[in-house]
Design a protein around this motif. Structure first.
Motif, PDB file in Angstrom:
ATOM      1  N   VAL A   1      38.507 -17.894   4.592  1.00 57.67           N
ATOM      2  CA  VAL A   1      39.373 -16.915   5.233  1.00 57.67           C
ATOM      3  C   VAL A   1      38.852 -15.520   4.919  1.00 57.67           C
ATOM      4  N   LYS A   2      38.821 -14.667   5.915  1.00 58.39           N
ATOM      5  CA  LYS A   2      38.333 -13.312   5.737  1.00 58.39           C
ATOM      6  C   LYS A   2      39.363 -12.513   4.943  1.00 58.39           C
ATOM      7  N   PRO A   3      38.925 -11.791   3.900  1.00 60.39           N
ATOM      8  CA  PRO A   3      39.892 -11.021   3.110  1.00 60.39           C
ATOM      9  C   PRO A   3      40.428  -9.845   3.914  1.00 60.39           C
ATOM     10  N   VAL A   4      41.670  -9.480   3.595  1.00 56.64           N
ATOM     11  CA  VAL A   4      42.335  -8.407   4.330  1.00 56.64           C
ATOM     12  C   VAL A   4      41.844  -7.049   3.828  1.00 56.64           C
ATOM     13  N   ALA A   5      41.746  -6.882   2.512  1.00 53.53           N
ATOM     14  CA  ALA A   5      41.328  -5.599   1.936  1.00 53.53           C
ATOM     15  C   ALA A   5      39.985  -5.785   1.223  1.00 53.53           C
ATOM     16  N   GLU A   6      39.253  -4.703   1.117  1.00 58.83           N
ATOM     17  CA  GLU A   6      37.957  -4.736   0.425  1.00 58.83           C
ATOM     18  C   GLU A   6      38.209  -4.894  -1.077  1.00 58.83           C
ATOM     19  N   PRO A   7      37.590  -5.911  -1.730  1.00 55.54           N
ATOM     20  CA  PRO A   7      37.865  -6.115  -3.151  1.00 55.54           C
ATOM     21  C   PRO A   7      37.154  -5.105  -4.055  1.00 55.54           C
ATOM     22  N   TYR A   8      36.150  -4.421  -3.519  1.00 54.84           N
ATOM     23  CA  TYR A   8      35.389  -3.500  -4.369  1.00 54.84           C
ATOM     24  C   TYR A   8      35.859  -2.074  -4.130  1.00 54.84           C
ATOM     25  N   GLN A   9      36.167  -1.378  -5.211  1.00 57.67           N
ATOM     26  CA  GLN A   9      36.689  -0.026  -5.114  1.00 57.67           C
ATOM     27  C   GLN A   9      35.614   1.031  -5.398  1.00 57.67           C
ATOM     28  N   TYR A  10      34.449   0.633  -5.890  1.00 55.27           N
ATOM     29  CA  TYR A  10      33.466   1.613  -6.297  1.00 55.27           C
ATOM     30  C   TYR A  10      32.894   2.387  -5.100  1.00 55.27           C
ATOM     31  N   ILE A  11      32.953   1.827  -3.907  1.00 58.15           N
ATOM     32  CA  ILE A  11      32.426   2.531  -2.737  1.00 58.15           C
ATOM     33  C   ILE A  11      33.250   3.792  -2.481  1.00 58.15           C
ATOM     34  N   LYS A  12      34.566   3.666  -2.566  1.00 58.97           N
ATOM     35  CA  LYS A  12      35.429   4.832  -2.363  1.00 58.97           C
ATOM     36  C   LYS A  12      35.314   5.808  -3.521  1.00 58.97           C
ATOM     37  N   GLU A  13      35.108   5.295  -4.732  1.00 59.02           N
ATOM     38  CA  GLU A  13      34.999   6.173  -5.891  1.00 59.02           C
ATOM     39  C   GLU A  13      33.704   6.989  -5.849  1.00 59.02           C
ATOM     40  N   LEU A  14      32.623   6.386  -5.368  1.00 59.32           N
ATOM     41  CA  LEU A  14      31.349   7.090  -5.335  1.00 59.32           C
ATOM     42  C   LEU A  14      31.311   8.188  -4.281  1.00 59.32           C
ATOM     43  N   GLU A  15      32.113   8.070  -3.247  1.00 63.40           N
ATOM     44  CA  GLU A  15      32.127   9.094  -2.211  1.00 63.40           C
ATOM     45  C   GLU A  15      32.642  10.423  -2.745  1.00 63.40           C
ATOM     46  N   ASN A  16      33.565  10.390  -3.685  1.00 62.54           N
ATOM     47  CA  ASN A  16      34.189  11.613  -4.186  1.00 62.54           C
ATOM     48  C   ASN A  16      33.736  11.967  -5.600  1.00 62.54           C
ATOM     49  N   LYS A  17      32.758  11.290  -6.131  1.00 62.33           N
ATOM     50  CA  LYS A  17      32.331  11.492  -7.522  1.00 62.33           C
ATOM     51  C   LYS A  17      31.334  12.640  -7.607  1.00 62.33           C
ATOM     52  N   GLU A  18      31.481  13.470  -8.621  1.00 63.33           N
ATOM     53  CA  GLU A  18      30.529  14.529  -8.904  1.00 63.33           C
ATOM     54  C   GLU A  18      29.794  14.175 -10.186  1.00 63.33           C
ATOM     55  N   VAL A  19      28.507  14.456 -10.206  1.00 57.63           N
ATOM     56  CA  VAL A  19      27.688  14.166 -11.371  1.00 57.63           C
ATOM     57  C   VAL A  19      27.461  15.458 -12.143  1.00 57.63           C
TER      58      VAL A  19
END
Length: 191
Positions: free
Chosen positions: A84-102
């Motif tokens: 069954v295809k999951p409803v939500a993306e299980p990985y959160q790091y993609i969203k975290e990396l978009e707004n992360k500053e180094v």
């Protein structure tokens, strides 16, 4: 002016031996390849025919002979084996990396210069050998000097280049000397 080969012209040319024809030697048989072109034609036709039959044979074979055709029964419905295809993306790091500053720490302290450098390309017991090395370096396009030094084991004549402000400049000159087949140069801190 073209060069002339005097060695080759001084040698006498070998006399050509007269060749007797097949008929004069008593061997009246013609060569075997000349009277049998039909043999070559037959062999070529057989090869082309067998290749054509092979292609026809491959075309007649079923597409997938390893798997027998599956029988579809009318009583059992076809079941999809995919999960069954999951409803939500299980990985959160993609969203975290978009707004992360180094954060990078910058070292603003200045380094002390390491001092002038010199390059030594040879050390000789005789002054003539040192001057010969100096001439080789001069032909490569670099200015060098011969320095006389006295040590515990005698007098040495050293061929040196420099001073250089940075080791990078000295390394670049050493690489250009190596391209001219002047090897064995070493870079020293001149302090």
């Amino acid at each position: 002016m073209p060069q002339k080969d005097y060695v080759k012209t001084a040698r006498p040319k070998p006399k050509a031996k007269p060749r007797a024809s097949n008929a004069r030697r008593g061997n009246a048989r013609p060569t075997q390849g000349a009277n049998r072109p039909w043999l070559l034609i037959i062999i070529t036709a057989l090869l082309l025919g067998s290749f054509g039959w092979f292609l026809w044979y491959l075309k007649q074979q079923p597409a997938n002979p390893q798997q027998p055709p599956a029988e579809v029964s009318k009583s059992k419905p076809v079941v999809d084996d995919l999960p069954v295809k999951p409803v939500a993306e299980p990985y959160q790091y993609i969203k975290e990396l978009e707004n992360k500053e180094v954060q990078v720490e910058v070292d603003t302290t200045e380094r002390e210069p390491q001092g002038p450098f010199q390059m030594q390309c040879g050390s000789f017991r005789q002054a003539e050998q040192a001057e010969a090395m100096r001439a080789q370096i001069a032909f490569a396009g670099f200015a060098s000097a011969v320095r006389r030094t006295e040590g515990t084991n005698g007098i040495w004549y050293r061929v040196v280049l420099g001073p250089y402000d940075s080791k990078r400049q000295a390394t670049a000159d050493r690489n250009r000397l190596q391209q001219q087949n002047i090897n064995g140069c070493r870079i020293w801190n001149w302090t």
